[in-house]
Structures are given as C-alpha cells and as structure tokens.
Motif scaffolding. Structure first.
Motif, PDB file in Angstrom:
ATOM      1  N   PRO A 200      20.306 -20.600   4.948  1.00  0.00           N
ATOM      2  CA  PRO A 200      19.892 -20.890   6.325  1.00  0.00           C
ATOM      3  C   PRO A 200      18.547 -21.613   6.376  1.00  0.00           C
ATOM      4  N   ARG A 201      18.399 -22.459   7.366  1.00  0.00           N
ATOM      5  CA  ARG A 201      17.128 -23.112   7.637  1.00  0.00           C
ATOM      6  C   ARG A 201      16.404 -22.380   8.757  1.00  0.00           C
ATOM      7  N   ALA A 202      15.107 -22.620   8.863  1.00  0.00           N
ATOM      8  CA  ALA A 202      14.325 -21.859   9.845  1.00  0.00           C
ATOM      9  C   ALA A 202      14.846 -22.135  11.255  1.00  0.00           C
ATOM     10  N   PRO A 203      14.906 -21.104  12.106  1.00  0.00           N
ATOM     11  CA  PRO A 203      15.413 -21.235  13.476  1.00  0.00           C
ATOM     12  C   PRO A 203      14.767 -22.393  14.226  1.00  0.00           C
TER      13      PRO A 203
END
Lengths: 205, 205, 205
Positions: A200-203
């Motif tokens: 996942p990438r940062a929100p």
C-alpha cells in the motif's frame, strides 16, 4: 586459508551472484571491461564489507580472504564474455539480485548472531548486508535503488532473516535453516516481481 | 603531532589535490562558499577515511591529525578565490584527480602492508583509497562516477599499486618506490585521457 | 539497556526527526509502505552509525540499542498514516531536517569529546553526524544533497558544534550547553531558509 565453513561458502556464493548482477548492469550500460570488473567487485563485496565494518571485524573478510576478490572478478569476466547468453534470461539482474539478497540476508544475520548481537538487530544487519551491494550498484549507475523502488525487497530479506532465526530456535541444523531462509527470500522476491505484488501507498500520497 | 613521515606527506598531498578537484567541480556547479568547502573536505578525506575504516585504524587519521582538515579547507579556499585561473587549465578536475589517484593508490597500499595485509589485498585497498574520494565527489553532484565511465581509471591505480609492491620487493627505498608508483599512475591516467585509450566493450553490448 | 543519559535521548530524538524527514520525502516520491520504512530507518540511523564507525564504537549504538530501530520505524509509520497532516506544514522536510541537524551536530560532537578527540575534530565529527542522514536520504532518491545545494547548512551544524564546545568551556552544565547548541543550529538553519540568506559564490563562476 579460512576453513570451508558453510557461512563462508554462503558468502562467496552471494558475492558471486551479486557480482554477476553488477556486471550485467555494467554491460547493459555499455561500460568497458574495467568498468564491468569494478562494478562486479564493488557490488559483490559491498554488503559483506558493510556488515564487517558494523560488527568491527576489520579488515573485512573480503579483503583478508582472496577468494572473495577472485569470485567477484570471475563473475565479471563470465558476464563480459557471455553477456549475450545472460541477456537471454528474462530479467537476469533481478534473478541474480534475488539470489544475492537471500544469501546475504542469511550470512549477515548468522555472523551478527556469532558476534553476540540479539536476534532483532541480527535480522536488521542481515537486511543491511543483503541490500548493501544492490544499493551501491544502483547509486553508482545513478538509479534510485531497487530497495526503495520495489514493493517487496527489504521485506523479502526480513522474512529470510526471521526464518533463519526461527529455524535455529526450533533446533534445525544450521545448514538446513540457512537453505530454507535463502530459498524463502528468493521465492518471495521473485514471486513478488512476477505477480506484481504491491504494497500500500500512503493514504495522502 | 604525527612525525613528518613520507606516507603522511603523501596522504596530505593526496588530500590537497583531491580537495582541489572537489572544489573545482563545486565552483563549476555554482555552489556557494560553504558548498565548495564541504565538497573539498569530503573529497579530500573520503579515500583515506575509507582506508582507515577498512583497516580498523579508528578514529581515522583525517580526524585525529588536524593538518588534513586544514589542507582540504586550504584547497577549497584556493579554488574559491582563484577559480578563473584554475579553469584556464585544460581539464583541471581530471589532472588533479589523476594526481590524487596516484598518491592515494600508493598510500593506501603502503598502509595496508604496514597493517599486515598480503600484497594482493593491499593493492586492492590502494585502489579503494584512490577511487573513494572521486566516487564520493561524483555521487554527491549526481554524476556517474569517473571510475565507471572512464576506460583507464581503476586500472591506473592498479598499476600504481603493483609498481609500488614490486618496487619494494626489488629492494628500492620506500620513498623511491612511492615516487615511481605515483608518477606511473598519473602518467597512465593522463595519457589514457589525451590519447583516448579505449578498453574493449562486451561482445554482446 | 542503556541508561537514560541525555546524549542517548538527544540521539533518539535526532533519529526520530530525521526518520520523519526521510519518510516524508518517501511519501512525496510515492514509495510504498516498505520504501517509506526503509528510508525512515536509513536516514534516522545513518548519521549516528557513521559517527560510531569513525570513533570505532562498533557495533554502532543504533544496532545494539533496539530503541533506535523502534524510534525510526515509529516515525515511518506516523508519516505513512498522517502524511496529509504533515504535508500541511510549510516545508516539513526542511523543518524536521533542521531539528535533526542540530540534535546530531551536538550528539556527534559530544560523543567525540567523550572518546578523547580534541575540540576541532569533534566539531567536524558533529557536522559529519549531522549531515550523514540527510546526505543518504538525498542520494537514495537521486537528488543532489541539501548540504551542497543550500547556502547555510553545514555552517549551521558548525555553529552548533562550536556553541556546544564553548558552552562546555565556559562551565555551563552539559544539558544546557546541548539545548543552546541545538536551538542555535535549528534557528540559524530555518532563518537562513526563510530569509534566503545567500553565501557568496566564487568570483569566476
């Protein structure tokens, strides 16, 4: 001469495959024979030298034991003269890199335990050993290092180190624990590339 | 104070010329006075510090002996205020770099022998010492290091180290063996640039 | 467990803020969670590890004392999940970097003095400690390091180190001398950015 102890063999194999990966990248960047040999040596021994410096085992084994230099130079020559064959492999740098990643993650972790570090820092040192050569390779040819660009890289080395530590704790013979850990790192890393596993990438990014 | 032993003098000269090369590049990249001084110091002492770390001689001489810092800062100031004159030289960074290459190849090899390493690893450590400063210089300004781009670079340091070792074996006085080796490295490196000597590239590249 | 001595606390705080700066840059470069954590750890511990290697204090504290790894990973996670809030700060990487610069300039200088180095090399080692993490951060994402690009950077660390040494000489309690020096570095660095202080460039450039 150092005795033919498993961890030296693991180290020499790691040096050889990382040197292959460095030399292959050097050929692709059209460097000449010396550039190929320099990059092979740098990438082959950087991880182990970093590990030995951090443990205070100086001069590093790669300087004391001539076989490391010979292994790295041999890898450079093999690639230089057989680069066409190697390039036919699908993603050769990635495959060799994944093998080196597993071998050095385990050898770094093993040596740190021998030097009396506790398991968590030992696994961390394994990661440092494993990614050191690849980081140097990518920085020297001015690319952002694989360890930052790719989703499952340091993670694969982390899993390998953990598997090795847990294997030892479970009472497995050292050599078996090593083999399992190297294989695990390699398989996780290669699968992650072919399957395109994404972390996942940062929100907010 | 360290006694005025030849190898310290060689080291100080190497520091000075590498610092000149770093500062010249910094001026060309339009860095300000502090950037020039930082790059001068980094490039001037990086090779020697790498060598000392690898030999376990810590704190490194460049930190213990104030003259190294003074030499590097002086080089930075010279370049800062006389950059026009220096730029009139043809390829000043290359020439200074070649001098530093020779000086550090010999000093690294010499110190490694003193610390009990055998000749082959000593020559290798000489190469590491010699290319360390230049690699840092080029990486810091985000260029692919000269040692990878240029045909005869690590090779020149290798020849210098070999000449020094053979000179000592042949019974030459240390200072003479040093002078010959430094000169050989410098001449080979500079000639290779002006004559455009090219090393072979991989058959498949 | 290491006792809760000021210099360890300073070190842990430096690790935390540098790890924040590394993670923030990683998020901005759209790296995934592992890339963010790797960059947080690298940047957080690089300066301290460099310092410990140069002083011969191996294995480095960041490997022996688990709290460093924990601090860096915590910073990475904070940034990953709160990156939107952090990005609302004006120039967050710069502010965090300035805080880390001050903390490490002082901790590096302090540790060097403890290891018996004289004041000038101690201040230099403080600068090395302070800029180490940021240099690695910028090199890994293939940017020219801030220490070379920006006018007042190494200078701020130099002033901090000098203030600390002079404070000790003047008989201030260690903790007070530290606080003043850290604050001075931070303020000089931040003011220099907001006021656009420029250092002179070479006459011929």
């Amino acid at each position: 001469m150092t005795p033919l102890f498993p961890s030296v063999v693991i180290d020499l194999m790691g040096t050889f495959v990382f040197a292959l990966s460095g030399a292959t990248l050097a050929v692709r960047k059209q460097l000449d024979i010396f550039g190929v040999l320099v990059l092979a040596v740098c990438v082959g021994v950087a991880g182990g030298i970093t590990r030995d410096l951090l443990l205070g085992d100086v001069p590093p084994m790669a300087l004391k034991d001539t076989r490391f230099l010979v292994a790295a130079l041999a890898a450079g020559l093999v690639v230089f003269f057989a680069s066409r064959a190697i390039e036919k492999l699908n993603k050769p740098v990635m495959l060799l890199d994944a093998a080196g990643l597993g071998l050095f993650a385990v050898s770094g972790c093993d040596k740190a335990l021998e030097f009396g570090l506790t398991p968590l820092p030992s696994v961390l040192l394994g990661i440092v050993t494993a990614v050191g050569g690849g980081v140097l390779r990518d920085v020297l040819v001015a690319e952002v290092p694989r360890v930052l660009r790719e989703d499952v890289y340091a993670l694969a080395a982390l899993l390998g180190g953990l598997a090795f530590v847990l294997g030892l704790k479970a009472g497995l013979p050292e050599l078996l624990a090593m083999a399992i850990a190297v294989l695990l790192t390699f398989v996780v890393r290669v699968l992650s590339v072919y399957r395109g596993w994404q972390a996942p990438r940062a929100p907010g990014s």
